[in-house]
Scaffold this active site. Structure first.
Site, PDB file in Angstrom:
ATOM      1  CB  CYS A 142      -0.960   0.327   0.793  1.00 17.85           C
ATOM      2  SG  CYS A 142      -1.909   1.468   1.159  1.00 17.85           S
TER       3      CYS A 142
ATOM      4  CG  PHE B 166     -14.155 -10.112  -9.970  1.00 13.34           C
ATOM      5  CD1 PHE B 166     -13.315 -10.431  -9.633  1.00 13.34           C
ATOM      6  CD2 PHE B 166     -15.258  -8.820  -9.828  1.00 13.34           C
ATOM      7  CE1 PHE B 166     -13.636 -10.465  -8.221  1.00 13.34           C
ATOM      8  CE2 PHE B 166     -15.145  -8.416  -8.189  1.00 13.34           C
ATOM      9  CZ  PHE B 166     -14.196  -9.819  -7.319  1.00 13.34           C
ATOM     10  CB  VAL B 167     -10.233  -8.673 -16.819  1.00  8.76           C
ATOM     11  CG1 VAL B 167     -10.595  -9.032 -17.720  1.00  8.76           C
ATOM     12  CG2 VAL B 167     -11.340  -7.160 -16.183  1.00  8.76           C
ATOM     13  NE  ARG B 168     -10.338 -13.033 -11.241  1.00  7.08           N
ATOM     14  CZ  ARG B 168     -10.931 -13.246 -10.097  1.00  7.08           C
ATOM     15  NH1 ARG B 168     -12.174 -14.136  -9.905  1.00  7.08           N
ATOM     16  NH2 ARG B 168     -10.530 -12.791  -9.279  1.00  7.08           N
ATOM     17  N   GLY B 169     -11.129 -14.731 -18.324  1.00  8.99           N
ATOM     18  CA  GLY B 169     -11.667 -15.617 -19.351  1.00  8.99           C
ATOM     19  C   GLY B 169     -12.842 -14.783 -19.901  1.00  8.99           C
ATOM     20  CB  SER B 170     -15.729 -15.683 -21.826  1.00  6.56           C
ATOM     21  OG  SER B 170     -16.679 -16.199 -21.148  1.00  6.56           O
ATOM     22  NE  ARG B 171     -19.239 -14.378 -15.619  1.00  5.95           N
ATOM     23  CZ  ARG B 171     -20.852 -13.767 -15.209  1.00  5.95           C
ATOM     24  NH1 ARG B 171     -21.517 -14.237 -16.260  1.00  5.95           N
ATOM     25  NH2 ARG B 171     -21.014 -13.428 -14.695  1.00  5.95           N
TER      26      ARG B 171
END
Length: 282
Positions: free
Chosen positions: A122, A264-269
């Protein structure tokens, strides 16, 4: 330049077998970097050695202390920051950098000095008040009309991960990368501190004439904190995409500035928390 990784013995205990084994393991190096401005100590941050000049450029920009690369006349490692080496001679640790500001550029006020260690998780800790963090950017990201395809953004965390060479060895580093709206990789940097990784990216952009970051997206390997959002805004980057969650203050900051914030940019979502008008699905 200091080492990025070191080898240490580790004992692994497997309770299922049961078995105990001892083997060498690779660890991420964490060392202090003291930043001085015009010879006066400003702050100390814990970082992974490497791309330190970029780091200090990015830090000074994100703090609002400089606005362009021309505001820095010289940035150099200080001589005399030494330890006793294995050879028996003193060796430079490369853990102190002194920045000389260009003529006419105001030095940091005494109140801006951080007389403490910034920990690796931090870079905000120890600020006198949260209001001090709401620095005014020289760039208006709200006016950036670039559109970002959700499909392109969804592929960027994998592109970032493929460049994390030190993470492959240690599993202990954060990463940040700057990409164009078409998905072209401009730069990727790693560090034990997520804020340092972003500062290194911003510093690279500043030195490479890519500030403001018009039409670019900053991708980070972890969560999107307020500080990382603020750093992106200060560099004129209109879009921030994180593999993990954003904080409520990060979303508020992005909305106030007119920046697009994805988590939460993960895979197709992926989740769009702010600036949805820039994100296209066609």
């Amino acid at each position: 330049m200091g080492r990025v990784t070191v080898r240490r013995k580790v004992t692994t205990i497997d309770l299922a077998t049961p078995a105990t084994t001892t083997r060498p393991d690779t660890l991420t190096v964490e060392e202090p970097l003291e930043l001085r401005v015009n010879g006066t100590p400003l702050t100390v941050t814990m970082r992974t050695p490497g791309h330190d000049i970029e780091l200090v450029h990015g830090f000074l920009m994100s703090e609002g202390l400089i606005r362009s690369a021309d505001d820095i006349a010289l940035a150099r490692y200080c001589e005399g920051a030494v330890v006793s080496g294995e050879s028996g001679f003193d060796e430079n640790t490369y853990n102190v950098i002194d920045v000389t500001l260009a003529p006419g550029v105001a030095a940091p006020a005494a109140s801006a000095t951080r007389a403490f260690f910034t920990n690796s998780s931090c870079g905000v800790c120890g600020k006198a008040s949260i209001e001090q963090l709401r620095a005014q950017s020289a760039f208006d990201v709200r006016s950036d009309a670039t559109e970002f395809a959700a499909k392109v953004i969804s592929e960027l965390p994998d592109a970032l991960r493929s460049e994390q060479r030190s993470f492959d060895k240690t599993g202990g580093l954060h990463a940040a990368g700057l990409f164009t709206a078409d998905g072209e990789q401009l730069v990727v940097r790693e560090d034990v501190g997520r804020h340092n990784a972003v500062d290194k990216v911003v510093g690279w952009a500043l030195q490479s004439g890519r500030v403001p970051g018009v039409g670019c997206v900053l991708v980070v390997s972890g969560r999107a904190s307020f500080e990382l959002t603020q750093k992106a805004i200060m560099a004129g980057i209109p879009c921030l995409a994180a593999v993990s969650a954003p904080s409520s203050l990060a979303v508020e900051c992005a909305e106030d500035a007119g920046m697009s914030l994805l988590g939460f940019v993960r895979g197709s979502r992926l989740n769009v928390y702010a600036g949805a008008h820039r994100i296209t699905t066609s």
